[in-house]
Design a protein around this motif. Structure first.
Motif, short mmCIF file in Angstrom:
data_model
loop_
_atom_site.label_atom_id
_atom_site.label_comp_id
_atom_site.label_asym_id
_atom_site.label_seq_id
_atom_site.Cartn_x
_atom_site.Cartn_y
_atom_site.Cartn_z
N ALA A 53 32.12 60.04 1.69
CA ALA A 53 30.93 60.82 1.41
C ALA A 53 30.26 59.67 0.53
CB ALA A 53 30.18 62.00 1.19
N GLY A 54 29.21 58.76 1.06
CA GLY A 54 29.36 57.88 -0.84
C GLY A 54 29.57 56.61 0.07
N ALA A 55 30.66 56.14 1.00
CA ALA A 55 31.49 54.87 0.35
C ALA A 55 30.89 54.11 1.80
CB ALA A 55 32.84 55.48 0.98
N PHE A 56 30.76 52.53 1.63
CA PHE A 56 30.34 51.93 2.63
C PHE A 56 31.12 51.87 3.33
CE2 PHE A 56 30.17 48.10 4.50
CZ PHE A 56 28.36 47.35 3.37
N PRO A 57 30.68 52.09 4.46
CA PRO A 57 30.80 52.61 5.79
C PRO A 57 31.33 51.53 6.49
CG PRO A 57 27.89 52.19 5.51
CD PRO A 57 28.08 52.08 4.57
N TRP A 58 32.16 50.98 6.13
CA TRP A 58 33.24 49.83 6.88
C TRP A 58 33.65 49.82 7.91
CZ3 TRP A 58 32.96 45.99 4.53
CH2 TRP A 58 32.84 45.13 3.12
N THR A 59 33.73 51.27 8.80
CA THR A 59 34.16 51.48 10.32
C THR A 59 32.86 50.88 11.20
OG1 THR A 59 35.73 53.09 9.45
CG2 THR A 59 35.11 53.30 11.64
N THR A 60 31.47 52.09 11.02
CA THR A 60 30.90 51.82 11.79
C THR A 60 30.18 50.25 11.61
OG1 THR A 60 30.07 53.96 11.02
CG2 THR A 60 28.07 52.33 12.43
N CYS A 107 21.86 53.26 10.90
CA CYS A 107 20.15 53.57 10.01
C CYS A 107 20.84 55.37 9.43
CB CYS A 107 19.44 54.15 11.06
SG CYS A 107 18.70 52.51 11.84
N VAL A 108 21.41 55.89 9.95
CA VAL A 108 22.15 57.30 9.18
C VAL A 108 22.92 57.02 7.90
CG1 VAL A 108 23.16 59.07 9.36
CG2 VAL A 108 21.81 59.04 11.05
N ASP A 109 23.96 55.59 8.14
CA ASP A 109 24.51 55.70 6.80
C ASP A 109 23.81 54.52 5.53
OD1 ASP A 109 27.15 56.58 7.87
OD2 ASP A 109 27.18 54.31 9.21
N ILE A 110 22.82 53.76 6.57
CA ILE A 110 21.77 53.40 4.97
C ILE A 110 20.92 54.60 4.02
CG2 ILE A 110 19.59 52.26 4.62
CD1 ILE A 110 20.46 50.28 7.00
N GLU A 111 20.52 55.87 5.32
CA GLU A 111 20.37 56.81 4.18
C GLU A 111 20.63 57.57 3.45
OE1 GLU A 111 18.62 60.26 3.35
OE2 GLU A 111 19.98 60.16 5.17
N ARG A 112 21.76 57.90 3.96
CA ARG A 112 22.99 57.79 3.17
C ARG A 112 23.46 57.02 1.67
NH1 ARG A 112 26.89 60.55 8.08
NH2 ARG A 112 25.58 62.06 8.50
N LEU A 113 23.67 56.17 1.67
CA LEU A 113 23.79 55.59 1.08
C LEU A 113 22.67 55.41 -0.10
CD1 LEU A 113 24.87 52.15 2.66
CD2 LEU A 113 26.50 54.19 0.90
N VAL A 114 21.41 55.57 0.19
CA VAL A 114 20.32 55.67 -0.10
C VAL A 114 20.08 56.92 -1.55
CG1 VAL A 114 17.57 55.81 -1.02
CG2 VAL A 114 18.64 53.44 0.49
N SER A 115 20.33 57.72 -0.65
CA SER A 115 20.14 59.59 -0.72
C SER A 115 20.85 59.89 -1.91
CB SER A 115 19.59 60.45 -0.26
OG SER A 115 21.29 60.22 0.65
N THR A 116 22.27 58.75 -2.00
CA THR A 116 23.38 59.03 -3.12
C THR A 116 23.53 58.14 -4.31
OG1 THR A 116 24.63 57.62 -1.57
CG2 THR A 116 25.20 59.87 -1.20
N GLY A 117 21.83 57.41 -4.20
CA GLY A 117 22.21 56.24 -5.18
C GLY A 117 22.53 55.21 -4.92
#
Length: 160
Positions: A53-60, A107-117
């Motif tokens: 959670a909150g990490a850069f989504p390298w797998t995607t 898109c979900v990964d981008i939203e998660r990164l934004v929502s975790t600051g």
């Protein structure tokens, strides 16, 4: 619409309309089968290389880049070097690779990164994915064309 979807089909003829409908169902079936395989492969990649959670989504990012590379190779091979069965392109390109690449998760990964600051990481990921995907599909197509041209030259030399 004044022209039929398939110029070989007369839409006023009930038999031909039925045939057209059946062919659409077959295409949808092969896309669905390919999609099941592709999403299974994507899910397996997420299990093997989970993103905390909150990490850069390298797998995607990797899955999307690899899928774009493969589609570049596949479509050049299919359109320029190989007469494949009609079902193969929708099965593999649309089904398997469409299920494997995951731009909804992107898109979900981008939203998660934004929502975790982590807006900077989200912006980097947004740009990196687009650049990597375009570079991968271009490289796949370009390299495949080079390989096909070299094979054609070798074949021409052998026939002289």
């Amino acid at each position: 619409m004044t022209e039929p979807v398939d110029p070989d089909v007369e839409l006023a003829d009930a038999r031909q309309r039925q045939e057209l409908r059946r062919s659409h169902y077959r295409v949808l079936a092969v896309i669905a089968a390919g999609g099941a395989l592709g999403t299974g492969a994507r899910y397996a990649a997420a299990l093997v290389w989970p993103t905390p959670a909150g990490a850069f989504p390298w797998t995607t990012l990797g899955v999307n880049t690899l899928g774009c590379l493969v589609i570049g190779v596949f479509l050049v091979t299919l359109t320029e070097a190989w007469a494949a069965p009609a079902w193969l392109r929708p099965f593999f390109a649309t089904g398997v690779l469409g299920g494997f690449t995951t731009f909804s998760t992107y898109c979900v990964d981008i939203e998660r990164l934004v929502s975790t600051g982590r807006a900077g990481a989200a912006l980097s990921y947004l740009v990196a994915t687009v650049v990597a995907a375009l570079a991968a599909v271009t490289a796949g197509a370009w390299i495949t064309r080079l390989i096909l041209a070299a094979a054609t030259r070798r074949k021409a030399r052998r026939t002289r």
